[in-house]
Design a protein around this motif. Structure first.
Motif, mmCIF file in Angstrom:
data_model
loop_
_atom_site.group_PDB
_atom_site.id
_atom_site.type_symbol
_atom_site.label_atom_id
_atom_site.label_comp_id
_atom_site.label_asym_id
_atom_site.label_seq_id
_atom_site.Cartn_x
_atom_site.Cartn_y
_atom_site.Cartn_z
ATOM 1 N N LEU A 1 74.608 66.504 15.907
ATOM 2 C CA LEU A 1 73.340 66.782 15.327
ATOM 3 C C LEU A 1 73.195 67.871 14.382
ATOM 4 N N THR A 2 72.762 67.802 13.086
ATOM 5 C CA THR A 2 72.658 68.648 12.189
ATOM 6 C C THR A 2 71.178 68.676 11.509
ATOM 7 N N VAL A 3 70.774 69.960 11.399
ATOM 8 C CA VAL A 3 69.321 70.159 10.679
ATOM 9 C C VAL A 3 70.067 70.479 9.324
ATOM 10 N N VAL A 4 69.714 69.344 8.518
ATOM 11 C CA VAL A 4 70.185 69.469 7.187
ATOM 12 C C VAL A 4 69.092 70.428 6.126
ATOM 13 N N GLU A 5 67.808 70.167 6.588
ATOM 14 C CA GLU A 5 66.940 70.996 5.835
ATOM 15 C C GLU A 5 65.759 71.414 6.841
ATOM 16 N N GLU A 6 65.715 72.856 7.071
ATOM 17 C CA GLU A 6 64.975 73.329 7.961
ATOM 18 C C GLU A 6 63.460 73.154 7.709
ATOM 19 N N ASN A 7 62.965 73.159 6.571
ATOM 20 C CA ASN A 7 61.623 73.091 5.939
ATOM 21 C C ASN A 7 61.294 72.239 4.816
ATOM 22 N N VAL A 8 61.414 70.972 5.209
ATOM 23 C CA VAL A 8 61.451 69.687 4.297
ATOM 24 C C VAL A 8 59.852 69.264 4.436
ATOM 25 N N ASP A 9 59.351 68.914 3.091
ATOM 26 C CA ASP A 9 58.001 68.058 3.112
ATOM 27 C C ASP A 9 58.286 67.040 3.618
ATOM 28 N N GLU A 10 57.496 66.595 4.691
ATOM 29 C CA GLU A 10 57.460 65.380 5.390
ATOM 30 C C GLU A 10 57.477 64.046 4.610
ATOM 31 N N SER A 11 56.663 63.675 3.650
ATOM 32 C CA SER A 11 56.693 62.758 2.667
ATOM 33 C C SER A 11 57.911 62.766 2.039
ATOM 34 N N ALA A 12 58.351 63.971 1.520
ATOM 35 C CA ALA A 12 59.536 63.888 0.593
ATOM 36 C C ALA A 12 60.726 63.609 1.409
ATOM 37 N N GLY A 13 60.940 64.027 2.579
ATOM 38 C CA GLY A 13 61.834 63.812 3.603
ATOM 39 C C GLY A 13 61.896 62.171 3.867
ATOM 40 N N TRP A 14 61.119 61.527 4.170
ATOM 41 C CA TRP A 14 61.190 60.229 4.557
ATOM 42 C C TRP A 14 61.275 59.536 3.409
ATOM 43 N N ALA A 15 60.832 59.825 2.024
ATOM 44 C CA ALA A 15 61.172 59.280 0.898
ATOM 45 C C ALA A 15 62.637 59.145 0.672
ATOM 46 N N GLN A 16 63.346 60.127 0.936
ATOM 47 C CA GLN A 16 64.719 60.344 0.651
ATOM 48 C C GLN A 16 65.499 59.185 1.416
ATOM 49 N N ILE A 17 64.910 58.813 2.358
ATOM 50 C CA ILE A 17 65.805 57.758 3.173
ATOM 51 C C ILE A 17 65.025 56.322 3.466
ATOM 52 N N GLU A 18 64.105 56.034 2.843
ATOM 53 C CA GLU A 18 63.434 55.025 2.758
ATOM 54 C C GLU A 18 64.201 53.727 2.449
ATOM 55 N N ASP A 19 65.186 53.722 1.823
ATOM 56 C CA ASP A 19 66.039 52.603 1.296
ATOM 57 C C ASP A 19 67.026 52.408 2.283
ATOM 58 N N LEU A 20 67.252 53.177 3.260
ATOM 59 C CA LEU A 20 68.247 52.691 4.233
ATOM 60 C C LEU A 20 67.558 52.061 5.423
ATOM 61 N N PRO A 21 68.750 51.096 5.943
ATOM 62 C CA PRO A 21 68.195 50.310 7.034
ATOM 63 C C PRO A 21 67.493 51.113 8.129
ATOM 64 N N ARG A 22 66.725 50.612 8.871
ATOM 65 C CA ARG A 22 65.996 51.031 10.097
ATOM 66 C C ARG A 22 67.198 51.158 11.223
ATOM 67 N N LEU A 23 67.023 52.384 11.848
ATOM 68 C CA LEU A 23 68.158 52.449 13.214
ATOM 69 C C LEU A 23 68.057 51.368 14.053
ATOM 70 N N TRP A 24 66.855 50.961 14.502
ATOM 71 C CA TRP A 24 66.663 49.979 15.407
ATOM 72 C C TRP A 24 67.246 48.865 15.029
ATOM 73 N N GLU A 25 67.001 48.327 13.652
ATOM 74 C CA GLU A 25 67.524 47.083 13.162
ATOM 75 C C GLU A 25 69.064 47.082 13.337
ATOM 76 N N ARG A 26 69.645 48.120 13.167
ATOM 77 C CA ARG A 26 71.136 48.093 13.169
ATOM 78 C C ARG A 26 71.463 48.228 14.386
ATOM 79 N N ALA A 27 71.071 49.126 15.375
ATOM 80 C CA ALA A 27 71.262 49.426 16.934
ATOM 81 C C ALA A 27 72.291 48.174 17.318
ATOM 82 N N ALA A 28 71.689 47.103 17.454
ATOM 83 C CA ALA A 28 72.570 46.254 17.973
ATOM 84 C C ALA A 28 73.913 45.715 17.612
ATOM 85 N N SER A 29 74.013 46.029 16.170
ATOM 86 C CA SER A 29 75.293 45.935 15.751
ATOM 87 C C SER A 29 76.036 46.815 15.714
ATOM 88 N N LEU A 30 75.829 48.107 16.329
ATOM 89 C CA LEU A 30 76.718 49.244 16.360
ATOM 90 C C LEU A 30 77.740 49.400 17.322
#
Length: 108
Positions: free
Chosen positions: A79-108
């Protein structure tokens, strides 16, 4: 509010238990961080390039995620904190194109 941009490698055999605890409300009931952690983990994404879960976590601890680690360390490694003080909306926007963890969890 303080938000942390987090990356961690899921313990694949433990994800079904985490999913169950999220669904049952067990984690949400943990005070003071349960509601925020549940919201964050529900929205978590999966980075197929690194095999990591990524999310933005609301957190007021010093060091970051000190209380949350009592739960997170059961389900994630490196577990790594990549950025300690990220803007919430900007942080989520950085990863919005990635698949959802729970959609991928069954295939992991």
């Amino acid at each position: 509010m303080a938000y942390r941009f987090v990356r961690a490698r899921p313990k694949r055999d433990r994800l079904p238990d985490l999913r169950e605890r999220l669904d049952s409300g067990d984690i949400e009931a943990m005070d003071p961080f349960g509601r925020a952690m549940t919201r964050s983990l529900e929205r978590a994404r999966f980075d197929p390039d690194t095999g990591e879960a990524v999310w933005v976590e609301e957190d007021y601890c010093s060091p970051p995620l000190a209380m949350e680690r009592e739960v997170l360390d059961d389900y994630f490694e490196s577990l790594t904190v990549v950025e300690e003080n990220v803007d919430e909306s900007a942080g989520w926007a950085q990863i919005e194109d990635l698949p959802r963890l729970w959609e991928r969890a069954a295939s992991l």
